[in-house]
Structures are given as C-alpha cells and as structure tokens.
Design a protein around this motif. Structure first.
Motif, mmCIF file in Angstrom:
data_model
loop_
_atom_site.group_PDB
_atom_site.id
_atom_site.type_symbol
_atom_site.label_atom_id
_atom_site.label_comp_id
_atom_site.label_asym_id
_atom_site.label_seq_id
_atom_site.Cartn_x
_atom_site.Cartn_y
_atom_site.Cartn_z
ATOM 1 N N GLN A 1 -6.964 -37.368 -54.678
ATOM 2 C CA GLN A 1 -5.886 -36.812 -53.852
ATOM 3 C C GLN A 1 -4.562 -37.459 -54.236
ATOM 4 O O GLN A 1 -4.519 -38.663 -54.493
ATOM 5 C CB GLN A 1 -6.151 -37.061 -52.368
ATOM 6 C CG GLN A 1 -7.370 -36.362 -51.811
ATOM 7 C CD GLN A 1 -7.483 -36.532 -50.314
ATOM 8 O OE1 GLN A 1 -6.602 -36.103 -49.570
ATOM 9 N NE2 GLN A 1 -8.552 -37.156 -49.868
ATOM 10 N N PRO B 1 -0.794 -37.423 -52.523
ATOM 11 C CA PRO B 1 0.205 -36.967 -51.542
ATOM 12 C C PRO B 1 1.609 -37.237 -52.068
ATOM 13 O O PRO B 1 1.864 -38.287 -52.660
ATOM 14 C CB PRO B 1 -0.108 -37.829 -50.317
ATOM 15 C CG PRO B 1 -0.675 -39.089 -50.896
ATOM 16 C CD PRO B 1 -1.285 -38.756 -52.221
ATOM 17 N N THR C 1 1.079 -27.165 -53.338
ATOM 18 C CA THR C 1 -0.124 -27.718 -52.701
ATOM 19 C C THR C 1 -1.341 -26.911 -53.127
ATOM 20 O O THR C 1 -1.420 -25.705 -52.891
ATOM 21 C CB THR C 1 0.020 -27.681 -51.164
ATOM 22 O OG1 THR C 1 1.069 -28.557 -50.766
ATOM 23 C CG2 THR C 1 -1.285 -28.098 -50.494
ATOM 24 N N ARG D 1 -6.500 -33.110 -55.635
ATOM 25 C CA ARG D 1 -5.873 -32.343 -54.564
ATOM 26 C C ARG D 1 -4.434 -32.818 -54.423
ATOM 27 O O ARG D 1 -4.182 -33.967 -54.056
ATOM 28 C CB ARG D 1 -6.639 -32.576 -53.255
ATOM 29 C CG ARG D 1 -5.944 -32.041 -52.019
ATOM 30 C CD ARG D 1 -6.100 -30.580 -51.900
ATOM 31 N NE ARG D 1 -5.517 -30.075 -50.644
ATOM 32 C CZ ARG D 1 -5.272 -28.791 -50.426
ATOM 33 N NH1 ARG D 1 -5.555 -27.883 -51.348
ATOM 34 N NH2 ARG D 1 -4.758 -28.411 -49.278
ATOM 35 N N GLN E 1 -1.137 -32.636 -52.393
ATOM 36 C CA GLN E 1 -0.646 -32.273 -51.068
ATOM 37 C C GLN E 1 0.844 -32.585 -51.016
ATOM 38 O O GLN E 1 1.225 -33.746 -51.139
ATOM 39 C CB GLN E 1 -1.394 -33.066 -49.991
ATOM 40 C CG GLN E 1 -0.978 -32.735 -48.568
ATOM 41 C CD GLN E 1 -1.510 -31.390 -48.088
ATOM 42 O OE1 GLN E 1 -2.685 -31.114 -48.179
ATOM 43 N NE2 GLN E 1 -0.625 -30.562 -47.583
ATOM 44 N N VAL E 2 1.653 -31.557 -50.856
ATOM 45 C CA VAL E 2 3.099 -31.723 -50.805
ATOM 46 C C VAL E 2 3.553 -31.631 -49.353
ATOM 47 O O VAL E 2 3.287 -30.638 -48.674
ATOM 48 C CB VAL E 2 3.817 -30.656 -51.656
ATOM 49 C CG1 VAL E 2 5.329 -30.884 -51.613
ATOM 50 C CG2 VAL E 2 3.311 -30.696 -53.092
ATOM 51 N N PHE E 3 4.259 -32.661 -48.914
ATOM 52 C CA PHE E 3 4.738 -32.731 -47.533
ATOM 53 C C PHE E 3 6.235 -32.449 -47.467
ATOM 54 O O PHE E 3 6.974 -32.807 -48.382
ATOM 55 C CB PHE E 3 4.444 -34.116 -46.946
ATOM 56 C CG PHE E 3 2.995 -34.424 -46.800
ATOM 57 C CD1 PHE E 3 2.309 -35.105 -47.802
ATOM 58 C CD2 PHE E 3 2.290 -34.037 -45.666
ATOM 59 C CE1 PHE E 3 0.957 -35.391 -47.680
ATOM 60 C CE2 PHE E 3 0.943 -34.326 -45.529
ATOM 61 C CZ PHE E 3 0.277 -34.998 -46.548
#
Lengths: 115, 114
Positions: free
Chosen positions: B10, B12, B86, B109, B111-113
């Motif tokens: 992952q 982020p 994402t 994975r 994951q774009v915040f």
C-alpha cells in the motif's frame, strides 16, 4: 472495438456444483488467455489459446478445470465439482498476435464465490 | 524462473504529491516489462511497457517508468497524483524467449487523499 467481455460478472455457487464462464475477446484477436486472481495477489496464468488450439496449461489448472475455444472466437472455462479454494476472480485477456510487444487486453473478470 | 516483487502493498499519498511505486524482477534472461492498473470493478489496463531502447518509458495518465538493468528494477512514477489515480497497480514481466504469459507481482494499492 468493444473490448473483452466476460459473463457472468459474478457467480455464487455451492461446493460441488459445476460452473461455466464465458469470454468474448476483441474481434480478430488470435490469442486468448485465462488468469486467476485471488485476494491480495496478482493474476496468475491458467491457460491460453492460439486461435482454437490450447497451447499451454498451468499446473494450477487441475483436472476439474477445462477450457475451450471451439471456433477460435469466444472461450469457455468450466470448473467441475467446485471447491471453496476455487473462489477467485477469473480474468480473460486477448491479444492480436503472439508477440510480447502486443498488448494483452483484459476483461472485467468473473468473480466466483464458492460457499 | 522469473518472478516479480512489489515491496509496497500500500502507498498512501496526498493529492498533487509525487509518487513512486517500486518493482523489482528476477530473471536470468532478458524480459519485457509492463505496468497495469486495475480500477475498482474494472479490468486491468495497460499503463506502459518496456520492450527495448530508451530506458525511460512514458505511459498514459502522466505515468512513466524507468528500466534499470543493473538493479533489475522497473519503478513507476508520477510527478503529481490525482484522486482518480487511486487504484491497484501491477508490475509484470514476460521473458523474451517465451511470450506466452504475463508474470505479475502482488500489486500495490495506491490511495490518494485530498
């Protein structure tokens, strides 16, 4: 170019039942591949066809699995006497020729759940 | 035998930040290298591929990857990510002598915040 299609998108079955999946490749694509993807893993190769000829089968493909591509167009993947370990996403891909430079185009997959 | 390692399961990251997804491969022969992206409920889509020539490969959606033979790596980069990036990203190889099947890594994975 409508892309690779797979049917059904989801299948829930009871252990011991037989299931069959269908893949329609991009028109005029000679190669057709089947992969299996379990949770948290990348796709793993199962088998592939050059036109109607099945040229290679992975050791992952037990005797309960059979794949066909009778007229060199669509393909079916059948699993007999399903087991819970068969639960996975089954992916189909096609490519125009048998050269690595030729992109494999993937379908959306069939998600199988064996209860 | 060939294998692919994606060390980061992952990653982020905040929107507009740069990102690098790492991929290392193991092979005693030359290989062709690929990055695929899998959006939720969609099939795998090719981002880019390296066959030969320039080691810097540009793909779709602003992604690029650099082939490093000495380090057997093919890391994927994007200078500024968007929320829409994402997805799950897979690195894959095909040995040049056997073009039958893709060998995939386990995926990363992204994951774009906001």
């Amino acid at each position: 170019d409508t892309g690779v299609s797979q049917d059904p998108r989801h299948k829930i079955t009871k252990r011991g039942q037989n299931v069959t999946f269908r893949c329609d490749p991009i028109s005029e694509h000679n190669r057709l591949y089947w992969y299996r993807q379990t949770l948290g893993q990348g796709p793993e190769f199962l088998t592939y066809f050059q036109n109607e000829a099945q040229l290679e089968k992975s050791r992952l493909l037990s005797d309960r699995f059979s794949a066909e591509r009778p007229k060199g167009s669509f393909s079916t993947l059948e699993i007999q006497r399903t087991e819970q370990g068969d639960s996975a996403m089954y992916l189909c891909a096609s490519s125009l020729e048998f050269w690595a430079a030729d992109t494999q185009y993937f379908g959306p997959g069939t998600r199988l759940t064996v209860l | 035998a060939q294998s692919v390692t994606q060390l980061d399961s992952q990653v982020p990251v905040f929107e507009e930040a740069p990102v690098e997804l790492r991929c290392n491969y193991s092979s005693s022969v030359s290989v062709y290298l690929f990055w695929y992206v899998q959006y939720p409920n969609q099939g795998l889509q090719l981002l880019l591929k390296y066959l030969s020539g320039s080691t810097l490969v540009k793909g779709i959606n602003g992604f690029e990857a650099e082939f490093n033979k000495s380090q057997t790596s093919f890391h994927l980069r994007k200078p500024s990510v968007h929320i829409s990036d994402t997805a799950e990203y897979f690195c894959a190889v095909i040995p040049s002598y056997n073009t039958d099947k893709l060998i995939f890594g386990t995926g990363t994975r992204l994951q774009v915040f906001p």
